[in-house]
Enzyme design. Structure first.
Site, PDB file in Angstrom:
ATOM      1  N   ALA A 144       0.810  -1.226   0.000  1.00 52.48           N
ATOM      2  CA  ALA A 144       0.000   0.000   0.000  1.00 52.48           C
ATOM      3  C   ALA A 144       0.840   1.273   0.000  1.00 52.48           C
ATOM      4  O   ALA A 144       0.366   2.332  -0.403  1.00 52.48           O
ATOM      5  CB  ALA A 144      -0.931  -0.004   1.202  1.00 52.48           C
ATOM      6  N   ASP A 200       2.212  -2.882   4.241  1.00 53.70           N
ATOM      7  CA  ASP A 200       3.452  -2.501   3.554  1.00 53.70           C
ATOM      8  C   ASP A 200       4.605  -2.850   4.483  1.00 53.70           C
ATOM      9  O   ASP A 200       4.430  -2.915   5.701  1.00 53.70           O
ATOM     10  CB  ASP A 200       3.472  -1.002   3.233  1.00 53.70           C
ATOM     11  CG  ASP A 200       4.483  -0.666   2.143  1.00 53.70           C
ATOM     12  OD1 ASP A 200       4.082  -0.583   0.967  1.00 53.70           O
ATOM     13  OD2 ASP A 200       5.685  -0.519   2.469  1.00 53.70           O
ATOM     14  N   CYS A 212       4.633  -0.236 -12.103  1.00 57.50           N
ATOM     15  CA  CYS A 212       4.849   0.956 -12.932  1.00 57.50           C
ATOM     16  C   CYS A 212       6.195   0.805 -13.651  1.00 57.50           C
ATOM     17  O   CYS A 212       7.065   1.662 -13.563  1.00 57.50           O
ATOM     18  CB  CYS A 212       4.784   2.228 -12.101  1.00 57.50           C
ATOM     19  SG  CYS A 212       5.949   2.262 -10.744  1.00 57.50           S
TER      20      CYS A 212
HETATM   21  C1  LIG Z   1       4.936   0.712  -5.965  1.00 59.57           C
HETATM   22  S1  LIG Z   1       5.100   0.986  -4.276  1.00 59.57           S
HETATM   23  C2  LIG Z   1       3.434   1.066  -3.746  1.00 59.57           C
HETATM   24  C3  LIG Z   1       2.742   2.365  -4.042  1.00 59.57           C
HETATM   25  C4  LIG Z   1       1.369   2.468  -3.405  1.00 59.57           C
HETATM   26  N1  LIG Z   1       0.542   1.329  -3.704  1.00 59.57           N
HETATM   27  C5  LIG Z   1       0.637   3.736  -3.823  1.00 59.57           C
HETATM   28  O1  LIG Z   1      -0.292   3.685  -4.637  1.00 59.57           O
HETATM   29  O2  LIG Z   1       0.988   4.808  -3.298  1.00 59.57           O
HETATM   30  C6  LIG Z   1       5.616  -0.561  -3.670  1.00 59.57           C
HETATM   31  C7  LIG Z   1       5.577  -0.715  -2.168  1.00 59.57           C
HETATM   32  O3  LIG Z   1       5.979  -2.037  -1.839  1.00 59.57           O
HETATM   33  C8  LIG Z   1       6.594  -2.025  -0.578  1.00 59.57           C
HETATM   34  N2  LIG Z   1       7.363  -3.284  -0.474  1.00 59.57           N
HETATM   35  C9  LIG Z   1       8.570  -3.571  -1.015  1.00 59.57           C
HETATM   36  N3  LIG Z   1       8.929  -4.837  -0.745  1.00 59.57           N
HETATM   37  C10 LIG Z   1       7.915  -5.372  -0.023  1.00 59.57           C
HETATM   38  C11 LIG Z   1       7.701  -6.642   0.564  1.00 59.57           C
HETATM   39  N4  LIG Z   1       8.616  -7.624   0.444  1.00 59.57           N
HETATM   40  N5  LIG Z   1       6.570  -6.866   1.256  1.00 59.57           N
HETATM   41  C12 LIG Z   1       5.653  -5.865   1.389  1.00 59.57           C
HETATM   42  N6  LIG Z   1       5.797  -4.632   0.867  1.00 59.57           N
HETATM   43  C13 LIG Z   1       6.904  -4.388   0.156  1.00 59.57           C
HETATM   44  C14 LIG Z   1       7.414  -0.756  -0.595  1.00 59.57           C
HETATM   45  O4  LIG Z   1       7.677  -0.299   0.737  1.00 59.57           O
HETATM   46  C15 LIG Z   1       6.532   0.197  -1.390  1.00 59.57           C
HETATM   47  O5  LIG Z   1       5.759   1.004  -0.542  1.00 59.57           O
END
Ligand SMILES: C[S@@+](CC[C@H](N)C(=O)[O-])C[C@H]1O[C@@H](n2cnc3c(N)ncnc32)[C@H](O)[C@@H]1O
Length: 379
Positions: A189, A212, A309
């Site tokens: 998230a 997250d 993205c």
């Molecule tokens: C593309 S961003 C999400 C953007 C968000 N959904 C938005 O609309 O603002 C990806 C997210 O995945 C989280 N993340 C990275 N590795 C992860 C993991 N192994 N488990 C859970 N979350 C993770 C990151 O902290 C980051 O916030």
């Protein structure tokens, strides 16, 4: 100021955060002077690959601005060989690089707003000619913004009347097609851009669980949700490989997975010079882990949406193929008939079953985005 921000950038903080930090304290600075600093920093990163790195930074910035001025006055005449230097070499191994894409990502990114329930008319009254609705149906809540306000400082922002959210990200929310009363898990998230959108599309009924791995991102989500007056959500810090923070199953799961972000290279030109090919491989693996974590948490008949993205084959198509081979109980959920209708924008079906959609920056004037959706057939 632009030079000092570029010098700090080498230490790992993205340019947009450095700019926000530096400009926030400049209370006396006129908005157009702030805009000039932003323009210099981003222009430098857009043309960085064409600059002579042995020159002093101020000369490199000047050179970048000259290249940019040439590009703006006759983009069609800039040789493709020059444009190819504006992205790192490794990226040519990851996607089909077209001239249209290269030209588009050299332009400043457009600003998009999303108005939650009830915010639309207030937005139109406040910004007047500075905004334009982009389409029909649900897209009447998507606005292109042309003005020069500090969008984080207006009274409407404080009242939660809009979110600053790229058009492609808004498309992800619609692609999930949540219906009122459903339960959703927004697995990655972050700061809640899509959590807020899902909660809005649920019309206040039903619930979104936001998880997250990053606690500070979830803190921001809470502030945003409070501003938007959105309460049909719960959040928990969690990461793949750890036990789930709930026992329930969901009607829908959105995985807006961590990715290499090539789709945002227009909006964040500095990101071109921080990501490496190894990151692409690692992130594809992380996306695979996220998809597997979702499998058991979905009800039979539930909806699964995978979005990134980025446009690299390793992360998008390859991850989807691997997932579909391993999980034949997930069947394509085609989006045909529900695709967004926007003037001058069209996505490309990225699968023969039409359950995938690729948005390219030059077609959407927005971030690049890849998304696929399935339904679970049984437990
Ligand atoms: C593309 S961003 C999400 C953007 C968000 N959904 C938005 O609309 O603002 C990806 C997210 O995945 C989280 N993340 C990275 N590795 C992860 C993991 N192994 N488990 C859970 N979350 C993770 C990151 O902290 C980051 O916030």
């Amino acid at each position: 100021m632009a030079e000092s921000i570029i010098n700090q950038w080498g230490q790992g903080v993205p340019a947009d955060r450095l700019l926000r930090q530096a400009l926030r304290t400049e209370k006396e600075m006129l908005p157009r002077h702030k805009a000039a600093v932003v323009e210099r920093v981003y222009t430098f990163f857009r043309w960085k690959g064409c600059l002579n790195q042995s020159r002093p930074l101020n000369q490199q910035i000047r050179m970048a601005r000259e290249l940019d001025a040439d590009f703006r006055s006759h983009a069609g005449k800039i040789p493709s060989e020059v444009l190819k230097q504006t992205i790192p070499d490794w990226s040519f191994n990851c996607l089909k690089v077209t001239r249209e894409w290269l030209v588009q990502i050299q332009r400043p990114a457009l600003v998009w707003l999303r108005s939650p329930r009830g915010g639309m008319h207030r937005l139109e009254r406040f910004f007047r000619k500075d905004i334009q609705v982009v389409g029909e149906g649900p897209w009447r809540k998507a606005f292109r913004y042309f003005g020069r306000h500090d969008l984080f400082q207006t009274p409407l922002f404080e009242q939660g009347a809009y979110e600053i959210q790229d058009l492609a990200s808004q498309c992800v929310g619609h692609f999930c097609q949540p219906t009122s009363g459903e339960s959703w898990w927004d697995m990655c998230a972050g700061e809640g851009g899509k959590t807020l959108h899902l909660a809005d599309l649920l019309e206040g009924k039903g619930c979104v669980w936001a998880t997250d791995k990053s606690a500070w991102r979830l803190q921001r989500l809470k502030r945003r949700a409070a501003r938007a007056g959105m309460f049909n959500y719960q959040s928990a810090q969690w990461e793949t490989g750890k036990p789930l923070p709930f026992k329930r199953k969901f009607d829908g799961i959105l995985i807006d997975a961590p990715c290499s972000g090539l789709g945002t290279w227009q909006r964040h030109p500095d990101a071109r010079w921080t990501t490496q090919l190894d990151d692409v491989r690692d992130l594809a693996e992380r996306q695979w882990e996220c998809l597997n974590a979702a499998v058991g948490a979905l009800k039979p008949g539930g909806k699964l949406v995978y979005a990134v993205c980025t446009l690299t084959r390793q992360e998008t198509q390859s991850v989807v193929k691997r997932f579909e081979r391993a999980h034949p109980d997930f069947i394509p959920w085609p989006w045909k008939g529900q695709e967004p209708h926007l003037p001058d924008c069209h996505g490309e079906a990225s699968s023969k079953d039409r359950h995938g959609l690729t948005l390219l920056p030059h077609q959407w004037k927005a971030n690049g985005m890849f998304m696929v959706r399935w339904r679970k057939t049984k437990d």
